[in-house]
Design a protein around this motif. Structure first.
Motif, PDB file in Angstrom:
ATOM      1  N   ALA A   1       0.826  -1.206   0.000  1.00  0.00           N
ATOM      2  CA  ALA A   1       0.000   0.000   0.000  1.00  0.00           C
ATOM      3  C   ALA A   1       0.861   1.258   0.000  1.00  0.00           C
ATOM      4  O   ALA A   1       1.986   1.263   0.502  1.00  0.00           O
ATOM      5  CB  ALA A   1      -0.921   0.002   1.218  1.00  0.00           C
ATOM      6  N   ILE A   2       0.316   2.327  -0.589  1.00  0.00           N
ATOM      7  CA  ILE A   2       0.978   3.628  -0.594  1.00  0.00           C
ATOM      8  C   ILE A   2       0.179   4.590   0.285  1.00  0.00           C
ATOM      9  O   ILE A   2      -0.944   4.289   0.685  1.00  0.00           O
ATOM     10  CB  ILE A   2       1.091   4.204  -2.024  1.00  0.00           C
ATOM     11  CG1 ILE A   2      -0.324   4.455  -2.609  1.00  0.00           C
ATOM     12  CG2 ILE A   2       1.898   3.269  -2.920  1.00  0.00           C
ATOM     13  CD1 ILE A   2      -0.312   5.222  -3.923  1.00  0.00           C
ATOM     14  N   THR A   3       0.751   5.734   0.572  1.00  0.00           N
ATOM     15  CA  THR A   3       0.043   6.748   1.343  1.00  0.00           C
ATOM     16  C   THR A   3      -0.666   7.716   0.392  1.00  0.00           C
ATOM     17  O   THR A   3      -0.337   7.788  -0.806  1.00  0.00           O
ATOM     18  CB  THR A   3       1.002   7.560   2.222  1.00  0.00           C
ATOM     19  OG1 THR A   3       1.906   8.291   1.372  1.00  0.00           O
ATOM     20  CG2 THR A   3       1.793   6.638   3.143  1.00  0.00           C
ATOM     21  N   GLN A   4      -1.605   8.475   0.937  1.00  0.00           N
ATOM     22  CA  GLN A   4      -2.296   9.471   0.123  1.00  0.00           C
ATOM     23  C   GLN A   4      -1.316  10.539  -0.355  1.00  0.00           C
ATOM     24  O   GLN A   4      -1.403  11.011  -1.492  1.00  0.00           O
ATOM     25  CB  GLN A   4      -3.438  10.107   0.912  1.00  0.00           C
ATOM     26  CG  GLN A   4      -4.272  11.083   0.079  1.00  0.00           C
ATOM     27  CD  GLN A   4      -5.531  11.541   0.795  1.00  0.00           C
ATOM     28  OE1 GLN A   4      -6.010  10.895   1.723  1.00  0.00           O
ATOM     29  NE2 GLN A   4      -6.076  12.665   0.376  1.00  0.00           N
ATOM     30  N   ALA A   5      -0.363  10.899   0.505  1.00  0.00           N
ATOM     31  CA  ALA A   5       0.635  11.897   0.126  1.00  0.00           C
ATOM     32  C   ALA A   5       1.467  11.428  -1.060  1.00  0.00           C
ATOM     33  O   ALA A   5       1.763  12.205  -1.980  1.00  0.00           O
ATOM     34  CB  ALA A   5       1.541  12.203   1.318  1.00  0.00           C
ATOM     35  N   ALA A   6       1.830  10.148  -1.068  1.00  0.00           N
ATOM     36  CA  ALA A   6       2.619   9.597  -2.173  1.00  0.00           C
ATOM     37  C   ALA A   6       1.823   9.628  -3.471  1.00  0.00           C
ATOM     38  O   ALA A   6       2.362   9.945  -4.539  1.00  0.00           O
ATOM     39  CB  ALA A   6       3.043   8.169  -1.849  1.00  0.00           C
ATOM     40  N   PHE A   7       0.536   9.313  -3.387  1.00  0.00           N
ATOM     41  CA  PHE A   7      -0.308   9.343  -4.581  1.00  0.00           C
ATOM     42  C   PHE A   7      -0.429  10.762  -5.126  1.00  0.00           C
ATOM     43  O   PHE A   7      -0.251  10.998  -6.329  1.00  0.00           O
ATOM     44  CB  PHE A   7      -1.696   8.792  -4.277  1.00  0.00           C
ATOM     45  CG  PHE A   7      -2.659   8.957  -5.425  1.00  0.00           C
ATOM     46  CD1 PHE A   7      -2.640   8.076  -6.504  1.00  0.00           C
ATOM     47  CD2 PHE A   7      -3.565  10.009  -5.453  1.00  0.00           C
ATOM     48  CE1 PHE A   7      -3.496   8.244  -7.580  1.00  0.00           C
ATOM     49  CE2 PHE A   7      -4.437  10.180  -6.517  1.00  0.00           C
ATOM     50  CZ  PHE A   7      -4.404   9.294  -7.587  1.00  0.00           C
ATOM     51  N   GLU A   8      -0.709  11.716  -4.245  1.00  0.00           N
ATOM     52  CA  GLU A   8      -0.919  13.086  -4.704  1.00  0.00           C
ATOM     53  C   GLU A   8       0.364  13.723  -5.223  1.00  0.00           C
ATOM     54  O   GLU A   8       0.320  14.641  -6.045  1.00  0.00           O
ATOM     55  CB  GLU A   8      -1.521  13.928  -3.582  1.00  0.00           C
ATOM     56  CG  GLU A   8      -2.949  13.521  -3.227  1.00  0.00           C
ATOM     57  CD  GLU A   8      -3.638  14.506  -2.318  1.00  0.00           C
ATOM     58  OE1 GLU A   8      -4.171  15.500  -2.835  1.00  0.00           O
ATOM     59  OE2 GLU A   8      -3.640  14.274  -1.091  1.00  0.00           O
ATOM     60  N   ALA A   9       1.520  13.228  -4.757  1.00  0.00           N
ATOM     61  CA  ALA A   9       2.801  13.757  -5.231  1.00  0.00           C
ATOM     62  C   ALA A   9       3.077  13.337  -6.669  1.00  0.00           C
ATOM     63  O   ALA A   9       3.655  14.101  -7.451  1.00  0.00           O
ATOM     64  CB  ALA A   9       3.930  13.294  -4.317  1.00  0.00           C
ATOM     65  N   SER A  10       2.654  12.115  -7.037  1.00  0.00           N
ATOM     66  CA  SER A  10       2.917  11.609  -8.399  1.00  0.00           C
ATOM     67  C   SER A  10       1.747  10.776  -8.909  1.00  0.00           C
ATOM     68  O   SER A  10       1.883   9.564  -9.150  1.00  0.00           O
ATOM     69  CB  SER A  10       4.198  10.759  -8.400  1.00  0.00           C
ATOM     70  OG  SER A  10       5.306  11.470  -7.917  1.00  0.00           O
ATOM     71  N   PRO A  11       0.578  11.362  -9.106  1.00  0.00           N
ATOM     72  CA  PRO A  11      -0.596  10.592  -9.532  1.00  0.00           C
ATOM     73  C   PRO A  11      -0.430   9.934 -10.896  1.00  0.00           C
ATOM     74  O   PRO A  11      -1.053   8.905 -11.173  1.00  0.00           O
ATOM     75  CB  PRO A  11      -1.718  11.634  -9.545  1.00  0.00           C
ATOM     76  CG  PRO A  11      -1.018  12.939  -9.719  1.00  0.00           C
ATOM     77  CD  PRO A  11       0.268  12.802  -8.967  1.00  0.00           C
ATOM     78  N   GLU A  12       0.448  10.509 -11.726  1.00  0.00           N
ATOM     79  CA  GLU A  12       0.647   9.953 -13.073  1.00  0.00           C
ATOM     80  C   GLU A  12       1.245   8.546 -13.023  1.00  0.00           C
ATOM     81  O   GLU A  12       1.061   7.753 -13.961  1.00  0.00           O
ATOM     82  CB  GLU A  12       1.536  10.880 -13.899  1.00  0.00           C
ATOM     83  CG  GLU A  12       2.993  10.968 -13.485  1.00  0.00           C
ATOM     84  CD  GLU A  12       3.245  11.857 -12.261  1.00  0.00           C
ATOM     85  OE1 GLU A  12       4.395  11.879 -11.785  1.00  0.00           O
ATOM     86  OE2 GLU A  12       2.286  12.509 -11.792  1.00  0.00           O
ATOM     87  N   LYS A  13       1.907   8.201 -11.939  1.00  0.00           N
ATOM     88  CA  LYS A  13       2.514   6.873 -11.801  1.00  0.00           C
ATOM     89  C   LYS A  13       1.451   5.778 -11.687  1.00  0.00           C
ATOM     90  O   LYS A  13       1.735   4.607 -11.933  1.00  0.00           O
ATOM     91  CB  LYS A  13       3.411   6.825 -10.569  1.00  0.00           C
ATOM     92  CG  LYS A  13       4.679   7.638 -10.692  1.00  0.00           C
ATOM     93  CD  LYS A  13       5.421   7.743  -9.370  1.00  0.00           C
ATOM     94  CE  LYS A  13       5.832   6.412  -8.809  1.00  0.00           C
ATOM     95  NZ  LYS A  13       6.640   6.554  -7.562  1.00  0.00           N
ATOM     96  N   TYR A  14       0.234   6.180 -11.312  1.00  0.00           N
ATOM     97  CA  TYR A  14      -0.815   5.194 -11.048  1.00  0.00           C
ATOM     98  C   TYR A  14      -2.000   5.334 -11.999  1.00  0.00           C
ATOM     99  O   TYR A  14      -3.061   4.781 -11.754  1.00  0.00           O
ATOM    100  CB  TYR A  14      -1.288   5.349  -9.596  1.00  0.00           C
ATOM    101  CG  TYR A  14      -0.147   5.442  -8.613  1.00  0.00           C
ATOM    102  CD1 TYR A  14       0.562   4.312  -8.245  1.00  0.00           C
ATOM    103  CD2 TYR A  14       0.238   6.676  -8.084  1.00  0.00           C
ATOM    104  CE1 TYR A  14       1.628   4.397  -7.360  1.00  0.00           C
ATOM    105  CE2 TYR A  14       1.302   6.769  -7.197  1.00  0.00           C
ATOM    106  CZ  TYR A  14       1.997   5.634  -6.838  1.00  0.00           C
ATOM    107  OH  TYR A  14       3.063   5.720  -5.965  1.00  0.00           O
ATOM    108  N   GLY A  15      -1.799   6.061 -13.088  1.00  0.00           N
ATOM    109  CA  GLY A  15      -2.898   6.349 -14.003  1.00  0.00           C
ATOM    110  C   GLY A  15      -3.481   5.150 -14.724  1.00  0.00           C
ATOM    111  O   GLY A  15      -4.633   5.183 -15.164  1.00  0.00           O
TER     112      GLY A  15
END
Length: 228
Positions: free
Chosen positions: A110-124
């Motif tokens: 699992a990742i954190t919300q901060a990690a997702f918002e920092a690089s959302p393109e990685k999870y597109g």
């Protein structure tokens, strides 16, 4: 140029608005405290009846509904625990809980919300599934991120983290979560002690000292972010 009377009127109205807001906040604090007390009482009253995984899952589902998760309107943006366990590589799991909770134990990978918002393109190219203890706070996080345009973000259903540990332990996995260093663990933050029996056989519960205060802070954050 305004008169002294005009200035006094403005000040009076400002003070009245502040009093009204404080009254609303106080009412909400009382409501949250009463709500958590009612939930604890309800869980205690049926604890002796929860002898099977199915009964525990039903209680989890009822708890999620009682918390008001439906207000986020995520029926079409919810992923089941079964789907996540069956095809873990198809999803990126996003832990929407506090650091204190995550340090106790997280779902592997699992990742954190901060990690997702920092690089959302990685999870597109994947579905990103938010989770918290039972799905309420993660529902708010999911709504917030979807409102920002991340339509690939969904919420975990079936009681979220506790539904996950319940299913995993029922399948014979004795340490379904991991610590920050990757060490497998059977410790889980259950938010409040009365939710501990729903975590699954062999899970060790950790809790907040004041669940009502934590929920109040979470509700304030969600109200600011998504208006509910």
């Amino acid at each position: 140029m305004g008169t002294n009377t005009d200035v006094d009127t403005v000040r009076y109205r400002k003070r009245e608005r502040e009093r009204e807001r404080e009254s609303e906040r106080q009412t909400e604090r009382v409501s949250i405290k009463e709500g958590t007390q009612y939930l604890a009482s309800r869980l205690k009253s049926c604890s002796n009846e929860m002898t099977t995984v199915e009964e525990k899952q039903k209680t989890l589902n009822d708890t999620v509904k009682a918390l008001g998760t439906d207000k986020f309107e995520l029926a079409e943006a919810t992923v089941s625990v079964a789907a996540i366990i069956e095809s873990p590589d198809a999803f990126v799991l996003l832990d929407a809980r506090s650091e204190e909770e995550m340090l106790v134990g997280m779902i592997p990978g699992a990742i954190t919300q901060a990690a997702f918002e920092a690089s959302p393109e990685k999870y597109g190219d994947k579905e990103v599934v938010c989770y918290c203890t039972v799905g309420y706070i993660s529902g708010g996080a999911c709504k917030y991120l979807r409102n920002k345009g991340f339509s690939n973000v969904k919420n975990m259903g079936d009681g979220a983290l506790l539904g996950y540990t319940l299913a995993k332990t029922a399948a014979g996995v004795d340490k379904p979560l991991v610590k920050a260093d990757g060490t497998a663990t059977n410790e889980v933050h259950t938010f409040m002690a009365d939710l501990a029996p729903l975590a699954g056989e062999g899970m060790v519960s950790k809790t907040f000292a004041d669940p009502a205060a934590m929920l109040e802070a979470a509700n304030a954050r969600m109200k600011e972010q998504v208006g509910v």
